[in-house]
Design an enzyme around this catalytic site. Structure first.
Site, short mmCIF file in Angstrom:
data_model
loop_
_atom_site.label_atom_id
_atom_site.label_comp_id
_atom_site.label_asym_id
_atom_site.label_seq_id
_atom_site.Cartn_x
_atom_site.Cartn_y
_atom_site.Cartn_z
N CYS A 85 0.84 -1.20 0.00
CA CYS A 85 0.00 0.00 0.00
C CYS A 85 0.87 1.25 0.00
CB CYS A 85 -0.95 0.02 1.19
SG CYS A 85 -2.27 1.24 0.98
N CYS A 129 -5.22 2.20 -5.80
CA CYS A 129 -4.77 2.90 -4.60
C CYS A 129 -5.74 4.04 -4.29
CB CYS A 129 -3.35 3.44 -4.78
SG CYS A 129 -2.68 4.18 -3.27
#
Length: 439
Positions: free
Chosen positions: A189, A368
């Protein structure tokens, strides 16, 4: 100190299991048609899919932890927008019913013998193997950590033990530097280190303390974000909100007793800079797990060596991989990416079971949701080539309230009730539907 001991050994497999599954410590020798290593997001998703494909009695998951975490929520937990309790469930509640839960830790994988050895001395043989072991967090590679977390003013959204420390540091901020870091390693991430910066800036504005704060983002990367379309939008936000971004700066030491962070300049070896902080958010260095790194399954860097289109191992055709443990050239792993990967991997394995050639290819779909405030998100979606691969018929590089609602409220439900049950293969079909409707 117990929490710090856990951080030293932290292995972020988001853990899992269910009400009717079988569970016990492994017996001396066991055999399964499909063995899944890791009870995190990828492991549970694939065990659910493999249950449907070959029957629950033929599938086992090796996972030592009693708790399964939905880690994407920790960005919001660290900013006080969500409760940490919402991010976890018992492992026993997410493993598919009937699938065997081997409650042990993987010690060794020997793909030449189709055998896995666990830390309790047991052996498990397999016909097919799915590796979903995640990656390893290395707080200890920063001098002064993890023991520095015992001091106030410092937190990290990358572990259950430290995410609430981020929120406490933000709440207690008075005046000075609020510093956010990005390490000189691969990161899961990869947007999260800057998401908490934007949220902290928004919180300080909301509480009337922004004028007393200097918000600093020190990243080891040469760019703010890897895809230009979204990076341009993020730079606009940085300038508009007076955020200081320093590229090629890597955190190497935390002097928590003095509230000092030491950074090295990656473009000028030997040059360091000390920054005093009122708040520090640490993104730890990360790397492959020792189990994979020390096995014949690894590439030269220690990651699981898989074909980037089929997710099948390059040298062992009965071995497959998913998620953070692989060497796929994606920028980060979130559950939307795992959804796309799981659909491809399911198809790959179903074809191989029929002695057919895999015909579905993973295009590197990466998602994202870049949280930029308590009500807005930029939803970055792109492929292996860095080309935008957007789901919705809007410009996703613009901040959106709807996308924030998706991130904060819709995605957790899709995760618990869709992905982990193997019922959702990502946004691909919706993308096609939306864009056909625009023609």
């Amino acid at each position: 100190m117990a929490a710090l001991h856990h951080l030293r050994q932290y292995h972020p497999l988001g853990i899992a299991v269910s009400k009717l599954h079988t569970s016990s410590h492994a017996s001396a020798k066991q055999h399964y048609k499909m063995l899944v290593l890791g009870g995190g997001s990828g492991g549970i998703t694939m065990s659910a899919r493999m249950k449907r494909l070959m029957g629950a009695e033929n599938v086992a998951v090796v996972e030592p932890s009693e708790v399964h975490y939905y880690q994407p929520l920790w960005t919001l937990v660290g900013a006080g927008a969500k409760s940490v309790a919402l991010s976890s469930r018992p492992t026993a509640s997410v493993i598919p019913s009937g699938v065997k839960w081997v409650k042990s830790k993987v010690q060794e994988v020997n793909p030449d013998k189709n055998t896995v050895y666990t830390d309790d001395g047991s052996q498990i043989s397999y016909e097919y193997l799915i590796v979903a072991l995640g990656l390893q967090l290395h707080y200890e590679k920063i001098k002064g950590l993890p023991e520095g977390f015992e001091h106030p003013k410092i937190g990290s959204n990358y572990s259950f033990e430290t995410v609430e420390k981020t929120w406490k540091a933000l709440q207690n901020f008075k005046e000075g530097n609020a510093v956010f870091t990005f390490p000189n390693t691969p990161v899961k991430c990869a947007g999260a280190p800057q998401k908490i910066m934007y949220l902290s800036d928004a919180f300080l504005r909301k509480t009337g303390r922004r004028a007393q704060a200097k918000v600093i983002y020190n990243t080891s990367l040469p760019v703010l974000f890897g895809i230009k379309k979204y990076a341009d939008s993020l730079w606009d936000i940085v300038k508009r909100r007076d955020l200081q971004v320093n590229l090629r700066q890597n955190l190497i030491e935390v002097r928590a007793d003095k509230k000092e962070a030491v950074f090295e300049n990656l473009d000028k070896p030997g040059e360091t800079k000390v920054i005093e902080y009122e708040m520090l958010h640490v993104t730890p260095p990360m790397g492959p797990t020792l189990v994979i790194k020390g096995s014949a399954l690894a590439d030269e860097a220690g990651w699981l060596d898989v074909d980037k289109e089929t997710l099948q191992h390059k040298r062992y055709p009965n071995v497959f991989g998913i998620g953070d443990c692989t060497n796929l050239p994606t920028l980060n792993i979130c559950f939307l990416i795992l959804a796309a990967q799981s659909a491809v991997l399911h198809r790959t394995i179903s074809k191989i079971l029929k002695n057919e050639k895999p015909d579905k290819k993973y295009d590197g779909y990466t998602s994202c949701p870049l949280v930029t405030s308590y009500s807005t998100v930029i939803l970055a979606e792109f492929d292996y080539n860095g080309e935008p691969l957007e789901t919705f018929p809007i410009n996703q590089a613009k901040e959106s309230r709807i996308m924030y609602h998706m991130k904060a409220d819709v995605m957790p439900q899709l995760y618990w009730h869709g992905l982990l049950r193997g019922l959702w293969g990502g946004p691909g079909p919706y993308r096609k539907l939306f864009h056909l409707g625009m023609k």
